[in-house]
Scaffold this motif. Structure first.
Motif, short mmCIF file in Angstrom:
data_model
loop_
_atom_site.label_atom_id
_atom_site.label_comp_id
_atom_site.label_asym_id
_atom_site.label_seq_id
_atom_site.Cartn_x
_atom_site.Cartn_y
_atom_site.Cartn_z
N HIS A 80 44.14 23.41 43.26
CA HIS A 80 43.02 23.83 42.42
C HIS A 80 41.75 24.10 43.20
N LEU A 81 41.07 25.21 42.83
CA LEU A 81 39.77 25.57 43.35
C LEU A 81 38.85 25.88 42.17
N THR A 82 37.54 25.79 42.39
CA THR A 82 36.60 26.15 41.33
C THR A 82 36.48 27.66 41.22
N VAL A 83 36.17 28.32 42.33
CA VAL A 83 36.14 29.78 42.39
C VAL A 83 37.34 30.25 43.20
N PHE A 84 38.04 31.22 42.68
CA PHE A 84 39.23 31.73 43.35
C PHE A 84 39.41 33.19 42.98
N GLU A 85 40.41 33.84 43.57
CA GLU A 85 40.70 35.22 43.23
C GLU A 85 42.06 35.32 42.55
N MET A 86 42.10 36.16 41.53
CA MET A 86 43.32 36.35 40.76
C MET A 86 43.83 37.78 40.96
N LEU A 87 45.07 37.89 41.40
CA LEU A 87 45.73 39.18 41.46
C LEU A 87 46.33 39.45 40.09
N GLY A 88 46.07 40.63 39.53
CA GLY A 88 46.53 40.87 38.18
C GLY A 88 47.14 42.25 38.00
N THR A 89 48.08 42.33 37.05
CA THR A 89 48.65 43.62 36.64
C THR A 89 48.68 43.66 35.12
N TRP A 90 48.63 44.90 34.58
CA TRP A 90 48.65 45.06 33.14
C TRP A 90 49.48 46.27 32.74
N SER A 91 50.18 46.09 31.65
CA SER A 91 50.80 47.20 30.94
C SER A 91 50.12 47.26 29.59
#
Length: 388
Positions: A80-91
């Motif tokens: 766990h981190l407070t600020v992090f980066e999220m890789l995301g995809t969407w359909s």
């Protein structure tokens, strides 16, 4: 594979499959969103998940910085981190969940080279409202990945009403033995990727109606994935923390839990300041204030003379560059120093107030309210200043 290579591999993989990259937004959510900070890649896309056509089409990919205050007390554990980066995809009304999962499996095993034998997944098993997620079950069966069926753990919703649906979570084995048990029974299975199939809308009476357009939303934590691919035992050992682990211990000797907290919270504070937030007693500013004061409490526990003014410029620049923030590095430093000055003054005043005869015995709720309302001393600070 470092984090930059991971991002490049991820984005290019989905671009080759018709996805358009969108620019990640700041930590501040769009107007009308009830959360203080962006907590996932989907927040900036809420209007499009609700049905508005996206100008770049129905297949999207991005990298979004996020902040989760719900994880604040868990910071320091391996994931766990407070600020992090999220890789995301969407359909957005394009392809369905099984194709998303199939592509995800291909990226993990071929693009990132993960042994398929170290994977396990969870799938929605059905309840009295809707049946099991058979599409996901069939897909994982074709790939030979073991499945654990759950109910609540694999049903996603964004609140009591609104879009919702089943999800399938992908876990990676981190133990030093051959994989065993299941994700809900052994915490050596670490979640790396969640694929949400938004198929329904929950109404105020709790009933479900089909969405006019079915979407798929996936999220993959960058730092968590990086630590696993780099063979590290925690997110604090992946490459984005390399300069922090090199410079902070030499400046401030700390035990490991305190080192993790200080690195995470200072890094997070720099990012929050870089997005325009300033310390205050309410809303987003209070989150920033709490981060800084938790850092100072850890630093001053052993040496009250320590100062955030000694924080190396390299760490501020590294953080701003990593999160693509065009901010003068001196700006976060000045905000941190001013907050440090305010906190020292508050501590001095708090010690003087608590030395009064009225507060030498046990404190009741009326005392805590008085100290907060009259002297600006929050409960956690009062407790920390009183002798144990």
């Amino acid at each position: 594979m470092d984090t930059e290579e991971i991002v490049r591999t991820f984005v290019e993989y989905y671009e080759e499959r018709g996805h358009r990259r969108i620019t990640g937004s700041t930590l501040l959510p769009p107007p009308g969103d009830p959360v203080l900070f962006t907590t996932s890649g989907m927040h900036p896309l809420t209007p499009y998940l609700e049905g508005r056509p996206h100008p770049l089409g129905g297949r999207l990919v991005n990298v979004q910085r996020c902040l989760r205050t719900t994880d604040l007390e868990e910071v320091g554990d391996p994931t766990h981190l407070t600020v992090f980066e999220m890789l995301g995809t969407w359909s957005l009304g394009d392809y369905e969940g099984p194709r998303s999962l199939d592509w995800g499996y291909g990226l993990l095993t071929e693009g990132f080279g993960i042994d398929p034998g170290r994977l396990h997944v969870t799938v929605f098993g059905g309840d009295d409202r809707t049946g099991p997620d058979t599409g996901s079950l069939e897909l994982w069966g074709r790939h030979g990945v073991p499945v654990e069926l759950t109910v609540e753990d694999n049903w996603w919703s964004n609140g009591p009403t609104g879009p919702c649906g089943p999800d399938s979570e992908i876990f990676l084995w981190t133990g030093d033995t051959p994989p065993r048990s299941t994700p809900t029974r052994d915490d050596r299975w670490v979640e790396v990727w969640n694929h949400v199939m938004m198929r329904h809308r929950r109404l105020e009476d709790g009933s479900l109606v089909p969405l006019p357009r079915r979407n798929v939303d996936t999220g993959l934590g960058l730092e968590r994935l990086a630590s696993l691919l780099q063979g590290r035992t925690s997110v604090f050992e992946c490459d984005v923390f390399t300069p922090w682990r090199r410079l902070v211990p030499a400046l401030w000797p700390l035990d490991e839990p305190s080192l993790r907290l200080v690195c995470d919270h200072l890094r997070s504070a720099v990012v929050v300041i870089g997005d325009g937030v300033r310390p205050s007693n309410t809303s987003r500013g209070y989150v920033l204030r709490r981060l800084v004061r938790r850092v100072l409490t850890a630093l001053w526990r052993d040496d009250p003379s320590r100062s955030l003014g000694d924080l190396p410029d390299e760490l501020i620049r590294h953080t701003l560059d990593h999160f693509r923030q065009s901010v003068d590095p001196d700006a976060p430093r000045q905000v941190l120093l001013e907050e440090e000055r305010r906190f020292r003054q508050l501590l001095d005043r708090g010690r003087q107030v608590l030395a009064r005869p009225r507060f030498r015995g046990p404190l009741d709720e009326e005392d805590f309210h008085y100290l907060h309302d009259t002297h600006g001393l929050p409960r956690d600070l009062v407790v920390s200043l009183r002798p144990q």
